[in-house]
Design a protein around this motif. Structure first.
Motif, PDB file in Angstrom:
ATOM      1  N   THR A  44       0.822  -1.211   0.000  1.00 29.07           N
ATOM      2  CA  THR A  44       0.000   0.000   0.000  1.00 29.07           C
ATOM      3  C   THR A  44       0.853   1.257   0.000  1.00 29.07           C
ATOM      4  O   THR A  44       0.569   2.215  -0.737  1.00 29.07           O
ATOM      5  N   ALA A  45       1.901   1.294   0.813  1.00 28.80           N
ATOM      6  CA  ALA A  45       2.759   2.482   0.849  1.00 28.80           C
ATOM      7  C   ALA A  45       3.449   2.713  -0.491  1.00 28.80           C
ATOM      8  O   ALA A  45       3.513   3.850  -0.992  1.00 28.80           O
ATOM      9  N   LEU A  46       3.965   1.649  -1.093  1.00 19.70           N
ATOM     10  CA  LEU A  46       4.645   1.789  -2.382  1.00 19.70           C
ATOM     11  C   LEU A  46       3.661   2.163  -3.489  1.00 19.70           C
ATOM     12  O   LEU A  46       3.995   2.939  -4.394  1.00 19.70           O
ATOM     13  N   LEU A  47       2.452   1.624  -3.423  1.00 19.21           N
ATOM     14  CA  LEU A  47       1.453   1.982  -4.426  1.00 19.21           C
ATOM     15  C   LEU A  47       1.124   3.466  -4.351  1.00 19.21           C
ATOM     16  O   LEU A  47       0.951   4.124  -5.387  1.00 19.21           O
ATOM     17  N   ARG A  48       1.042   4.028  -3.153  1.00 22.16           N
ATOM     18  CA  ARG A  48       0.731   5.452  -3.026  1.00 22.16           C
ATOM     19  C   ARG A  48       1.840   6.311  -3.635  1.00 22.16           C
ATOM     20  O   ARG A  48       1.564   7.360  -4.221  1.00 22.16           O
ATOM     21  N   LEU A  49       3.095   5.876  -3.499  1.00 20.60           N
ATOM     22  CA  LEU A  49       4.183   6.590  -4.177  1.00 20.60           C
ATOM     23  C   LEU A  49       4.001   6.519  -5.687  1.00 20.60           C
ATOM     24  O   LEU A  49       4.119   7.534  -6.389  1.00 20.60           O
ATOM     25  N   LEU A  50       3.697   5.337  -6.214  1.00 18.08           N
ATOM     26  CA  LEU A  50       3.482   5.183  -7.652  1.00 18.08           C
ATOM     27  C   LEU A  50       2.249   5.946  -8.117  1.00 18.08           C
ATOM     28  O   LEU A  50       2.226   6.490  -9.227  1.00 18.08           O
ATOM     29  N   LEU A  51       1.218   6.007  -7.265  1.00 16.20           N
ATOM     30  CA  LEU A  51       0.034   6.800  -7.609  1.00 16.20           C
ATOM     31  C   LEU A  51       0.404   8.270  -7.757  1.00 16.20           C
ATOM     32  O   LEU A  51      -0.053   8.947  -8.689  1.00 16.20           O
ATOM     33  N   ALA A  52       1.209   8.777  -6.830  1.00 22.70           N
ATOM     34  CA  ALA A  52       1.627  10.180  -6.920  1.00 22.70           C
ATOM     35  C   ALA A  52       2.421  10.432  -8.193  1.00 22.70           C
ATOM     36  O   ALA A  52       2.252  11.469  -8.860  1.00 22.70           O
ATOM     37  N   THR A 186      -8.098   4.360   8.320  1.00 22.06           N
ATOM     38  CA  THR A 186      -8.281   3.055   7.713  1.00 22.06           C
ATOM     39  C   THR A 186      -8.195   3.257   6.214  1.00 22.06           C
ATOM     40  O   THR A 186      -8.887   4.115   5.657  1.00 22.06           O
ATOM     41  N   HIS A 187      -7.322   2.503   5.563  1.00 23.38           N
ATOM     42  CA  HIS A 187      -7.078   2.696   4.138  1.00 23.38           C
ATOM     43  C   HIS A 187      -7.570   1.493   3.360  1.00 23.38           C
ATOM     44  O   HIS A 187      -7.268   0.343   3.709  1.00 23.38           O
ATOM     45  N   LEU A 188      -8.330   1.746   2.295  1.00 28.95           N
ATOM     46  CA  LEU A 188      -8.824   0.686   1.427  1.00 28.95           C
ATOM     47  C   LEU A 188      -8.153   0.782   0.068  1.00 28.95           C
ATOM     48  O   LEU A 188      -8.201   1.832  -0.583  1.00 28.95           O
ATOM     49  N   ARG A 189      -7.533  -0.312  -0.338  1.00 26.79           N
ATOM     50  CA  ARG A 189      -6.928  -0.413  -1.664  1.00 26.79           C
ATOM     51  C   ARG A 189      -7.705  -1.436  -2.482  1.00 26.79           C
ATOM     52  O   ARG A 189      -7.905  -2.561  -2.038  1.00 26.79           O
ATOM     53  N   ILE A 190      -8.150  -1.030  -3.675  1.00 27.64           N
ATOM     54  CA  ILE A 190      -8.807  -1.972  -4.570  1.00 27.64           C
ATOM     55  C   ILE A 190      -7.723  -2.767  -5.285  1.00 27.64           C
ATOM     56  O   ILE A 190      -6.788  -2.189  -5.846  1.00 27.64           O
ATOM     57  N   THR A 191      -7.822  -4.070  -5.249  1.00 32.17           N
ATOM     58  CA  THR A 191      -6.789  -4.898  -5.862  1.00 32.17           C
ATOM     59  C   THR A 191      -7.093  -5.142  -7.336  1.00 32.17           C
ATOM     60  O   THR A 191      -8.239  -5.069  -7.773  1.00 32.17           O
ATOM     61  N   GLY A 192      -6.050  -5.423  -8.101  1.00 37.29           N
ATOM     62  CA  GLY A 192      -6.185  -5.689  -9.527  1.00 37.29           C
ATOM     63  C   GLY A 192      -5.240  -6.785  -9.962  1.00 37.29           C
ATOM     64  O   GLY A 192      -4.373  -7.231  -9.200  1.00 37.29           O
ATOM     65  N   GLN A 193      -5.374  -7.203 -11.204  1.00 38.80           N
ATOM     66  CA  GLN A 193      -4.532  -8.271 -11.734  1.00 38.80           C
ATOM     67  C   GLN A 193      -3.115  -7.794 -12.019  1.00 38.80           C
ATOM     68  O   GLN A 193      -2.176  -8.585 -12.011  1.00 38.80           O
ATOM     69  N   THR A 194      -2.952  -6.504 -12.273  1.00 42.47           N
ATOM     70  CA  THR A 194      -1.647  -5.945 -12.603  1.00 42.47           C
ATOM     71  C   THR A 194      -1.464  -4.617 -11.896  1.00 42.47           C
ATOM     72  O   THR A 194      -2.421  -4.046 -11.339  1.00 42.47           O
ATOM     73  N   ASP A 197      -3.761  -2.032 -13.442  1.00 45.02           N
ATOM     74  CA  ASP A 197      -5.114  -2.068 -12.893  1.00 45.02           C
ATOM     75  C   ASP A 197      -5.175  -1.354 -11.546  1.00 45.02           C
ATOM     76  O   ASP A 197      -6.086  -0.549 -11.294  1.00 45.02           O
ATOM     77  N   GLU A 198      -4.212  -1.637 -10.674  1.00 46.06           N
ATOM     78  CA  GLU A 198      -4.256  -1.051  -9.336  1.00 46.06           C
ATOM     79  C   GLU A 198      -4.070   0.456  -9.371  1.00 46.06           C
ATOM     80  O   GLU A 198      -4.697   1.186  -8.608  1.00 46.06           O
ATOM     81  N   LEU A 199      -3.207   0.934 -10.245  1.00 45.79           N
ATOM     82  CA  LEU A 199      -3.045   2.385 -10.363  1.00 45.79           C
ATOM     83  C   LEU A 199      -4.348   3.041 -10.782  1.00 45.79           C
ATOM     84  O   LEU A 199      -4.757   4.065 -10.209  1.00 45.79           O
ATOM     85  N   LEU A 200      -5.023   2.469 -11.751  1.00 42.50           N
ATOM     86  CA  LEU A 200      -6.254   3.079 -12.236  1.00 42.50           C
ATOM     87  C   LEU A 200      -7.406   2.908 -11.259  1.00 42.50           C
ATOM     88  O   LEU A 200      -8.206   3.838 -11.059  1.00 42.50           O
ATOM     89  N   LEU A 201      -7.516   1.746 -10.630  1.00 46.36           N
ATOM     90  CA  LEU A 201      -8.608   1.515  -9.686  1.00 46.36           C
ATOM     91  C   LEU A 201      -8.499   2.400  -8.454  1.00 46.36           C
ATOM     92  O   LEU A 201      -9.510   2.735  -7.834  1.00 46.36           O
ATOM     93  N   ASN A 202      -7.289   2.798  -8.102  1.00 51.08           N
ATOM     94  CA  ASN A 202      -7.080   3.612  -6.903  1.00 51.08           C
ATOM     95  C   ASN A 202      -6.766   5.068  -7.215  1.00 51.08           C
ATOM     96  O   ASN A 202      -6.375   5.826  -6.321  1.00 51.08           O
TER      97      ASN A 202
END
Length: 482
Positions: A44-52, A186-194, A197-202
């Motif tokens: 989750t922490a790394l995804l938020r960096l990639l989201l930014a 409380t943090h919710l991350r939508i999961t994806g196949q790739t 997907d996760e970048l776009l879903l979140n």
């Protein structure tokens, strides 16, 4: 020794060939082929960096753009590549003037590398992480980069080391330090196949807020703590919770660290709820509970806030998922999952971390999420365990002569203990499973009542009162059913 995170392999991923490391540039370029790896709190922490990073470069401006990128085989690379090139000098982990997500004004280390490990942020370190009793070893730069992201994302609040130049410092300490963004919600991350997907879903579509910039677009911070509020999600996703400086040896391994207090919002939880699309809250704006008082997981908690009523709470990424389903962008038969995380602390001031609870939660099929009536009925089914548990606790408190808090924490009186896999089964096909879900709840009530300590009168009351909260067998409405 430079270690540029755009080019060096440090990000843990899963490829078709197994676990690997990739650079930020490589991960975005191959986002349609790889997934992030690591524990849920790392992921989750790394995804938020990639989201930014992704949102700064190429966030879809509206739903039309978002749908087009979702249907595309890969992320748009030209805009992203140009953005990375423009800011390439801001991603060097050991830059003498602009170290990534750090403070170059810190010239003297005050801690050893183990300060970057989550296990050191609470009590009982020796009990739960015995390797920390040994002298700390130098940390490889790729591991230090991951640990830096985790510290800025999860570090607890309380008393922090004060920098000599910080006027708020008293005897080398500053008081009232704030917990980091992920540690406050409380943090919710939508999961994806790739990863794509996760970048776009979140990352819901939208325009950048005025003044909103990630840490690499901002001026280098001074050493003293700074009281300020986030300007938007890019700022919050890369919030400088602490002033940090990594000191490497000649081989690039981190041997010393400087850590002091960083930027402080007045209320980190409120700031995160305002700007983080993954923040999941109750109607009162408090953190969504994902375990009950007995620490049993509540896998239906996220689905409950799909309800349209204002008293059910909310989460922007969940609304974004439902909207994409309603537009028909997501196939009706596809089923969706999320990962909810909530940091637990040892004090009300969130001064020490006692653990991070991770919960995998089934969110149902897109065909249900995309039809308002069926979505509302699904959320109503998700609310039933909470209603039943509330009644169990109330009746048990009266019948057994114990206070409500003790009744709620008794493992034997936890409805959730009997429902974890039942929820997964129901959420996979809620159209056909509503009656079965009610029957499973009724059976769970029987098992809870049998745990009333041999008091037959109390057991009978618990059973009768709890079953009275359940509806008669029902079907989800036909609206929008394919």
């Amino acid at each position: 020794m430079p270690f540029n995170l755009l080019e060096r392999r440090w990000l843990p991923v899963l490829t078709r060939d197994g676990p690997d490391r990739m650079s930020l540039r490589g991960a975005l370029a191959r986002a349609h082929e790889v997934r992030l790896a690591g524990l849920p709190e790392d992921h989750t922490a790394l995804l938020r960096l990639l989201l930014a990073l992704y949102a700064s470069a190429a966030r879809p401006a509206d739903t039309g753009e978002w749908d087009a990128v979702w249907r595309s085989p890969s992320l748009e690379s030209e805009r992203t590549g140009a953005y990375l090139d423009a800011h390439a000098d801001r991603f060097d982990l050991f830059s003498p003037t602009r170290p990534f997500w750090q403070c170059a004004a810190l010239s003297e280390p005050n801690r050893e590398p183990d300060v970057l490990e989550i296990a050191t942020w609470g009590s009982g370190v020796a009990q739960f992480a015995s390797h920390l009793l040994l002298p700390p070893e130098p940390m490889a730069p790729q591991d230090a980069a991951v640990a830096l992201v985790l510290m800025q994302s999860w570090h607890p609040g309380g008393i922090q080391s004060g920098h000599p130049d910080d006027p708020a410092s008293r005897a080398g300490k500053v008081y009232g330090g704030k917990a980091s963004p992920l540690s406050s919600i409380t943090h919710l991350r939508i999961t994806g196949q790739t990863l794509k997907d996760e970048l776009l879903l979140n990352c819901p579509p939208g325009q950048r807020s005025f003044g909103d910039r990630p840490v690499w677009e901002r001026d280098a911070p001074a050493a003293p703590m700074l009281a300020r509020e986030p300007d938007g999600p890019l700022d919050l996703w890369t919030w400088p919770t602490r002033r940090v400086r990594l000191f490497p040896d000649e081989d690039g391994h981190v041997t010393d660290v400087a850590v002091h207090d960083g930027d402080r919002p007045a209320d980190p939880g409120a700031a995160a709820v305002r700007w983080d699309p993954g923040a999941a809250v109750t109607a009162r704006g408090t953190r969504l509970a994902i375990t009950d008082a007995g620490r049993q997981p509540l896998p239906w908690a996220a689905a409950r806030i799909l309800a349209p009523e204002h008293d059910s709470g909310g989460c922007t990424v969940l609304e974004h998922l439902a909207a994409a389903a309603e537009r028909g962008t997501l196939p009706p038969q596809s089923t969706w999952q999320g990962v909810a995380l909530r940091a637990e602390h040892t004090t009300a001031h969130r001064a020490a971390l006692s653990g991070i609870v991770a919960l995998h939660t089934a969110l149902g099929p897109a065909g249900v999420l995309g039809a308002p009536g069926r979505r509302a009925a699904f959320a109503e089914m998700a609310a039933l365990p909470w209603l039943v548990q509330r009644q169990i606790t109330r009746t048990a408190s009266e019948a057994l002569g114990i206070i409500s808090a003790i009744a709620a924490a008794r493992p034997g009186l936890s409805l959730a203990a009997h429902l974890l896999y039942a929820w997964e089964e129901f959420a996979e096909n809620p159209d056909a499973g509503a009656d079965g879900w009610v029957q499973v709840l009724a059976a769970a009530v029987d098992r809870v009542a049998d745990s009333a300590g041999g008091d037959l009168m109390a057991a009978a009351r618990i059973r009768t009162d709890a079953l009275a909260t359940l509806p008669a067998p029902v079907d989800l409405p036909e609206e929008g059913r394919p």
